[in-house]
Design a protein around this motif. Structure first.
Motif, PDB file in Angstrom:
ATOM      1  N   LYS A   1      32.531  42.819  48.712  1.00  0.00           N
ATOM      2  CA  LYS A   1      33.328  42.727  47.485  1.00  0.00           C
ATOM      3  C   LYS A   1      32.835  41.227  47.209  1.00  0.00           C
ATOM      4  O   LYS A   1      33.311  40.471  47.828  1.00  0.00           O
ATOM      5  N   PHE A   2      33.284  40.717  46.011  1.00  0.00           N
ATOM      6  CA  PHE A   2      32.504  39.316  45.778  1.00  0.00           C
ATOM      7  C   PHE A   2      32.583  39.605  44.374  1.00  0.00           C
ATOM      8  O   PHE A   2      32.514  39.779  43.468  1.00  0.00           O
ATOM      9  N   SER A   3      33.796  37.924  43.890  1.00  0.00           N
ATOM     10  CA  SER A   3      33.820  37.129  42.970  1.00  0.00           C
ATOM     11  C   SER A   3      33.709  36.015  42.316  1.00  0.00           C
ATOM     12  O   SER A   3      34.140  35.389  43.249  1.00  0.00           O
ATOM     13  N   VAL A   4      33.167  35.642  41.372  1.00  0.00           N
ATOM     14  CA  VAL A   4      33.246  34.598  40.728  1.00  0.00           C
ATOM     15  C   VAL A   4      34.346  34.409  40.543  1.00  0.00           C
ATOM     16  O   VAL A   4      33.975  34.573  38.995  1.00  0.00           O
ATOM     17  N   LEU A   5      35.280  33.485  39.913  1.00  0.00           N
ATOM     18  CA  LEU A   5      36.021  33.326  38.741  1.00  0.00           C
ATOM     19  C   LEU A   5      35.786  31.656  38.087  1.00  0.00           C
ATOM     20  O   LEU A   5      34.961  30.774  38.861  1.00  0.00           O
ATOM     21  N   TYR A   6      35.764  31.360  37.240  1.00  0.00           N
ATOM     22  CA  TYR A   6      35.028  30.514  36.034  1.00  0.00           C
ATOM     23  C   TYR A   6      36.223  29.772  35.916  1.00  0.00           C
ATOM     24  O   TYR A   6      36.943  30.499  34.208  1.00  0.00           O
ATOM     25  N   TYR A   7      36.375  28.631  35.519  1.00  0.00           N
ATOM     26  CA  TYR A   7      37.684  28.007  35.258  1.00  0.00           C
ATOM     27  C   TYR A   7      37.020  26.552  33.787  1.00  0.00           C
ATOM     28  O   TYR A   7      35.593  26.662  34.282  1.00  0.00           O
ATOM     29  N   ARG A   8      37.564  26.024  32.838  1.00  0.00           N
ATOM     30  CA  ARG A   8      37.463  25.280  32.038  1.00  0.00           C
ATOM     31  C   ARG A   8      38.913  24.527  31.792  1.00  0.00           C
ATOM     32  O   ARG A   8      39.568  25.439  31.215  1.00  0.00           O
ATOM     33  N   GLN A   9      38.793  23.265  32.219  1.00  0.00           N
ATOM     34  CA  GLN A   9      40.339  22.493  32.406  1.00  0.00           C
ATOM     35  C   GLN A   9      40.878  23.444  33.570  1.00  0.00           C
ATOM     36  O   GLN A   9      42.353  23.650  32.378  1.00  0.00           O
ATOM     37  N   GLY A  10      40.824  23.975  34.307  1.00  0.00           N
ATOM     38  CA  GLY A  10      42.043  24.393  34.648  1.00  0.00           C
ATOM     39  C   GLY A  10      42.624  25.800  34.013  1.00  0.00           C
ATOM     40  O   GLY A  10      43.542  26.403  34.748  1.00  0.00           O
ATOM     41  N   ARG A  11      41.407  26.222  32.901  1.00  0.00           N
ATOM     42  CA  ARG A  11      41.805  27.275  32.613  1.00  0.00           C
ATOM     43  C   ARG A  11      40.793  28.430  33.102  1.00  0.00           C
ATOM     44  O   ARG A  11      39.953  28.438  32.314  1.00  0.00           O
ATOM     45  N   ILE A  12      41.373  29.981  32.986  1.00  0.00           N
ATOM     46  CA  ILE A  12      39.977  30.546  33.215  1.00  0.00           C
ATOM     47  C   ILE A  12      39.421  30.789  32.442  1.00  0.00           C
ATOM     48  O   ILE A  12      40.155  31.203  30.955  1.00  0.00           O
ATOM     49  N   ILE A  13      38.279  31.053  32.278  1.00  0.00           N
ATOM     50  CA  ILE A  13      37.335  31.824  30.864  1.00  0.00           C
ATOM     51  C   ILE A  13      36.773  32.917  31.198  1.00  0.00           C
ATOM     52  O   ILE A  13      35.854  33.694  30.484  1.00  0.00           O
ATOM     53  N   ALA A  14      36.422  33.071  32.626  1.00  0.00           N
ATOM     54  CA  ALA A  14      35.083  34.213  32.540  1.00  0.00           C
ATOM     55  C   ALA A  14      35.281  34.772  34.166  1.00  0.00           C
ATOM     56  O   ALA A  14      36.265  33.837  35.042  1.00  0.00           O
TER      57      ALA A  14
END
Ligand SMILES: Cc1cc2nc3c(=O)[nH]c(=O)nc-3n(C[C@H](O)[C@H](O)[C@H](O)COP(=O)(O)OP(=O)(O)OC[C@H]3O[C@@H](n4cnc5c(N)ncnc54)[C@H](O)[C@@H]3O)c2cc1C
Length: 447
Positions: free
Chosen positions: A392-405
């Motif tokens: 399993k592999f996930s990348v979580l994307y954040y902008r200014q501390g908030r998850i966006i994708a």
């Protein structure tokens, strides 16, 4: 639901459900949908669900009944599904729902009045008068214009005919070169490799899948595909395609690909997957605003205020909550075609409903099942969750501390958690998310 006898007969004839007269050209369909694919089909279905009572004509240039495209590069290519299972709806469905399905007609011109009504003209000389118009014309494969581009065996993969042409050649081929390391190229390359072919993927850019995913995901796919046997070459492009011995059907057959550095790769099939171009000619001719797709507002209305345009052909305001005001986007996905069609169906029935939900996408490549929730543009931080043992592999994307994708490979629970959080306007704090043993849904917080 009331049905019009002439139109029913026309629908029956066009779908092959029965023999009857052609539609009377004086009969004005309530809504003409040009493009009978994912978004056009969904629009017709959603309109009926909302009680739209007018006759609908769902018209497309392909000779097939409307079908789902995603399997073309996956199960259909591999021969693990029957073509019938890709068909969206039965002929009976369309007839029962007062929808005339018109196949094999390519619209070349539209005359339209200010009230939204008009007449569409097909290349075969037929006329399709309408009260309202929907453009669901999608996109076409971008062509690679280099020497040898018209050789037999240089193929594209956008529709069922393309897939049939590819399947017809696979049996005799040993070596395949796929040009383009995007989703379609990688899916098809994985399928062809699974079918026993030697597959080389050429990607002009420095990494796979362009900007659709972040660097970590691109790197993960590069290593995963190489370890599974694909020969992937980055920063490389084809200079020309070489012909083999003798013509096939009046043209030469491809035998190889010459790279920029002079290396020649053998290839009996070259599959070009270098992206798509939205079909905007009809909209341009109508004077509609076009900019990387047909420009529409939040309610799927084009610049004339009456025509709706949805799916791959449409450029819309970014629907993700919290996105930069004024930002526009053109999405190419099944989920978008469906959600955008629902917005248009509301518009056409006099409602004002904006895009619901969060854009998401999937791509199956060999045993790698990628699911993407949200849009990662403009991220300033990523969190990696990796469980080597379970693949399993996930990348979580954040902008200014908030998850966006998030990009999630073989990690459906991560995908669901992020998609739900985004839909509810919740966050998944980055610090807590880094431990892959922690289920994301247990650390979701309200704003
Ligand atoms: C091989 C492949 C695999 C894919 N895999 C995935 C996946 O795994 N996940 C995912 O989310 N998405 C996937 N997609 C993308 C998805 O299929 C598209 O986003 C979706 O089909 C878009 O639907 P649409 O109706 O907007 O456009 P389209 O499907 O492009 O349909 C437009 C239709 O309009 C017709 N048309 C165009 N101009 C005219 C005209 N002038 N007159 C008459 N007809 C016209 C076209 O021929 C076409 O039939 C894949 C696409 C392909 C090709």
């Amino acid at each position: 639901m009331g049905t019009h006898a002439v139109e029913q007969a026309a629908a029956a004839e066009q779908t092959g459900a029965g023999a009857a007269a052609r539609p009377d050209s004086a009969t004005r369909t309530g809504l003409l949908i040009i493009g009978a694919s994912q978004s056009g089909v969904q629009l017709a279905v959603s309109l009926r669900a909302l009680g739209f009572g007018e006759h609908i004509t769902l018209l497309g240039d392909e000779d097939h009944r409307p079908y789902q495209r995603p399997a073309l590069s996956k199960e259909f290519l591999q021969g693990t599904v029957e073509s019938e299972s890709l068909i969206f709806r039965s002929n009976d469905y369309w007839t029962e729902h007062n929808v005339a399905l018109v196949k094999g007609e390519y619209i070349v011109r539209i005359d339209k009045d200010a009230d939204g009504s008009g007449v569409a003209h097909s290349s075969s000389g037929k006329e399709f008068p309408f009260k309202r118009l929907a453009l669901t014309v999608g996109a076409r494969a971008r062509k690679l214009e280099i020497d040898g581009g018209d050789l037999d065996g240089v193929l594209y993969l956008r529709n069922a005919d393309d897939a049939l042409a590819l399947k017809a050649r696979v049996g005799d081929a040993t070596d395949v070169v796929v040009i383009g390391g995007g989703f379609i190229g990688l899916e098809a390359a994985s399928s062809l490799h699974k079918m026993g072919k030697n597959v080389t993927v050429l990607e002009f850019g420095p990494r796979l899948v362009g900007r659709a995913v972040g660097e970590e995901t691109a790197e993960y796919f590069l290593r995963a595909h190489r370890s599974r046997g694909l020969d992937i070459r980055l920063g490389t492009s084809a200079r020309r395609f070489l012909a083999g011995d003798g013509p096939v059907d009046g043209r030469g057959a491809v035998s190889g690909v010459e790279l920029q550095d002079g290396i020649v790769l053998p290839a009996q099939i070259v599959l070009v997957g270098i992206g798509v171009i939205p079909n905007t000619q009809l909209a341009e001719d109508l004077g509609l605003t076009v900019d990387n797709g047909i420009v529409v507002d939040r309610f799927a209305l084009a610049s004339d205020g009456t025509t709706v345009a949805i799916g791959d052909c449409a450029n819309m305001p970014n629907p993700v909550p919290g996105s930069t005001p004024g930002e526009r986007i053109r999405l190419e996905s099944v989920n978008n075609a469906i959600e955008h069609a629902k917005v248009a169906a509301y518009s056409l029935t006099g409602h004002r409903e904006e895009y619901a939900g969060i854009p998401w996408f999937w791509s199956n490549q060999a045993d790698l099942k990628l699911q993407i929730a949200g849009l990662c543009n403009g991220y300033d931080q990523t969190v990696l969750r990796r469980d080597e043992e379970r693949g399993k592999f996930s990348v979580l994307y954040y902008r200014q501390g908030r998850i966006i994708a998030a990009d999630c490979v073989n990690a459906p629970l991560d995908f669901m958690a992020v998609r739900n959080a985004l839909a509810k306007g919740q966050n998944i704090p980055a610090e807590a998310a880094a431990d892959p043993a922690t289920p994301l849904k247990t650390i979701t917080t309200d704003r």
